[in-house]
Design an enzyme around this catalytic site. Structure first.
Site, PDB file in Angstrom:
ATOM      1  N   GLU A  69       0.641  -1.132   0.280  1.00  0.00           N
ATOM      2  CA  GLU A  69       0.308  -0.143  -0.304  1.00  0.00           C
ATOM      3  C   GLU A  69       0.844   1.634  -0.035  1.00  0.00           C
ATOM      4  O   GLU A  69       0.822   1.996   0.958  1.00  0.00           O
ATOM      5  CB  GLU A  69      -0.984  -0.116   1.161  1.00  0.00           C
ATOM      6  CG  GLU A  69      -1.712  -1.606   1.409  1.00  0.00           C
ATOM      7  CD  GLU A  69      -3.312  -0.937   2.097  1.00  0.00           C
ATOM      8  OE1 GLU A  69      -3.081  -0.257   2.736  1.00  0.00           O
ATOM      9  OE2 GLU A  69      -3.978  -1.785   2.372  1.00  0.00           O
TER      10      GLU A  69
ATOM     11  N   GLU B  66      -5.834  -8.857   0.763  1.00  0.00           N
ATOM     12  CA  GLU B  66      -5.942  -8.659   2.139  1.00  0.00           C
ATOM     13  C   GLU B  66      -7.702  -8.109   1.554  1.00  0.00           C
ATOM     14  O   GLU B  66      -7.677  -7.244   0.483  1.00  0.00           O
ATOM     15  CB  GLU B  66      -5.586  -7.170   2.761  1.00  0.00           C
ATOM     16  CG  GLU B  66      -4.461  -7.452   3.135  1.00  0.00           C
ATOM     17  CD  GLU B  66      -3.596  -6.090   3.653  1.00  0.00           C
ATOM     18  OE1 GLU B  66      -4.624  -5.151   4.076  1.00  0.00           O
ATOM     19  OE2 GLU B  66      -2.665  -5.863   4.022  1.00  0.00           O
TER      20      GLU B  66
HETATM   21  C1  FCB Z   1      -4.780  -2.194   5.209  1.00  0.00           C
HETATM   22  C2  FCB Z   1      -2.589  -2.741   5.748  1.00  0.00           C
HETATM   23  C3  FCB Z   1      -2.916  -3.575   7.059  1.00  0.00           C
HETATM   24  C4  FCB Z   1      -4.750  -3.543   7.809  1.00  0.00           C
HETATM   25  C5  FCB Z   1      -5.691  -3.278   7.354  1.00  0.00           C
HETATM   26  C6  FCB Z   1      -6.709  -3.768   7.935  1.00  0.00           C
HETATM   27  O1  FCB Z   1      -4.536  -0.899   5.035  1.00  0.00           O
HETATM   28  O2  FCB Z   1      -2.779  -2.977   4.636  1.00  0.00           O
HETATM   29  O3  FCB Z   1      -2.090  -3.266   7.798  1.00  0.00           O
HETATM   30  O4  FCB Z   1      -4.069  -2.548   9.156  1.00  0.00           O
HETATM   31  O5  FCB Z   1      -5.543  -2.560   6.245  1.00  0.00           O
END
Ligand code: FCB
Length: 442
Positions: free
Chosen positions: A163, A348
């Site tokens: 990110e 994620e």
């Molecule tokens: C993302 C992050 C991860 C976590 C999630 C909820 O932005 O990569 O570390 O905090 O959000």
């Protein structure tokens, strides 16, 4: 609902969020140690000093992953464990931890996916300018090469960054993340440029050592939704998409920053040297997509993006993020159609809810999270049906952990963590996920 054969099911974590042991075996501070120890930066003054004690408990945690039937595990390496000063000398003990973790995973047939940078920059490098300095770019490529050399014999999937949007904008413009600078759009954009450049150089360095490795990067995406069908709002959504999505995808896959955004950023646009964009667009094997929610935006006069955020009407998680699963199908399909990555992973996806340990049953009943995951998996399948080369899905997160500026207040795990005893309890969602893996769907 069945996923394609060989679809990879996993969970994700990151180093600072779970490891603890911040001064053990030669690790030196990262910018997150400094930031979390600065009063007022993290809710309740929480820090990652102890977190989930994963540094000590990793063998138990790997056994738990095996019990859950996980086929893959995405974790990050703490750069300041391996190179405590950011650049040499190497700290063998720090590296040995990851070496043992990788072996423990492979022993259980769990495929490791490494993220090299999930935000814990060695503090020593921050002192010399952090990501605003081009020296950090080269330090990162050297660190990447070391990992390819030492772990790349056993680890196939390596993502450079997690990110870059957050590193730049949350860290330097909104001030919510380390190093906590506020209001400096120019710095944020320069940082993002350097992070992307370091990605490209790291891919080249790792490719030279491990030609067979699967190398990529992880981006956070949102679905930019116009608040109305007025032309002005549609243009606002396009700008938002430029800010969040295209600013990263265009340089990585096309070797250029989007012209409309360059014009909008004006003097705040980053300094780009000759050859940088060629390096940034070094071919990769996969793109990791992190998706949590959409953004509903309307036209406004507010600089620099000339837009306002509106509240979507869907249900909300404990982060106050709207649940909007179709956005995941939309963004994956669109990335496939516009940028043609060789492979995609959802690296994620997940949700925080106010989970409680049920004293009577001893379980954690989290039907909202199960519903969130079910809807998003349907959306992931929708993208596959649209032709997107989606190869796997990693739930965020394996277990509750240090949720950055929110500390331990937000629980994203499919496994509940009682921080006082460090006991892990499988939530209902973990049991559900285990069944899902067995059936490769439902
Ligand atoms: C993302 C992050 C991860 C976590 C999630 C909820 O932005 O990569 O570390 O905090 O959000």
């Amino acid at each position: 609902m069945k996923f394609p054969d060989g679809f990879l099911w996993g969970s994700a974590t990151s180093s600072y969020q779970i490891e603890g042991a911040v001064a053990t075996d030669g690790r030196l501070p990262s910018i997150w140690d400094t930031f979390s120890h600065t009063p007022g930066r993290v809710l309740n003054g929480d820090t990652g000093d102890i977190a989930n004690r994963h540094y000590e408990l990793f063998r138990d945690d790997v056994a738990m992953m095996a019990d859950l039937g996980l086929q893959a595990y995405r974790f990050s390496i703490a750069w300041p464990r391996v190179f405590p000063q950011g650049v040499g000398p190497l700290n063998e003990k720090g590296l040995a931890f990851y070496d043992s973790l990788v072996d423990a995973l492979l022993e259980k047939n769990i495929e490791p996916m490494i993220t090299l940078y999930h935000w814990d920059l060695p503090q020593a490098l921050q002192e010399t300018g952090g990501w605003q300095s081009r020296d950090t770019v080269h330090a990162f490529a050297d660190y990447a090469a070391l990992i390819a050399e030492t772990l790349g014999d056993r680890v196939k999937h390596i993502a450079t960054h997690n990110e870059p949007w957050c590193v730049g904008f949350l860290g330097h413009w909104m001030g919510e993340h380390a190093p906590g600078e506020r209001g400096n759009l120019k710095a944020a954009l320069q940082v993002i440029h350097h992070v992307l450049l370091s990605h490209g150089l790291a891919v080249q360095a790792m490719r030279a050592i491990r030609p067979e490795a699967d190398l990529g990067i992880v981006l956070n995406h949102t679905w930019s939704h116009a608040a109305s069908d007025s032309e002005a709002d549609i243009q606002a959504a396009h700008r938002h998409d430029g800010f969040f999505n295209r600013w990263f995808l265009d340089p990585l896959f096309r070797g250029e920053y989007p012209a409309d955004m360059l014009a909008l950023y004006g003097d705040d646009a980053p300094v780009v040297q000759a050859g940088d964009l060629d390096n940034i667009s070094t071919p990769i094997d996969f793109l990791g997509v992190n998706y949590y929610t959409r953004s509903v935006v309307a036209d406004s006069l507010k600089p620099p993006l000339l837009l306002n955020h509106l509240r979507g009407e869907g249900p909300r998680t404990a982060m106050d993020w709207e649940v909007y699963a179709p956005g995941l199908c939309n963004i994956l399909t669109r990335i496939h159609q516009d940028y043609h990555p060789k492979a995609l992973y959802v690296t994620e996806n997940g949700a925080a809810y106010d989970d409680v340990l049920d004293a009577t049953t001893g379980g954690v009943h989290d039907p909202d999270r199960i519903e969130y995951l079910r809807q998003h998996l349907e959306a992931a399948k929708c993208a596959i049906d649209n032709g997107a080369p989606l190869k796997g899905y990693f739930v965020w997160s394996l277990m509750d952990n240090f949720e950055w500026a929110w500390g331990f207040d937000k629980r994203f795990g499919i496994v509940y963590v009682d921080y006082a005893s460090q006991k892990r309890v499988l939530k209902d969602s973990a049991l559900w996920f285990r069944e899902l893996i067995v059936h490769n769907g439902w």
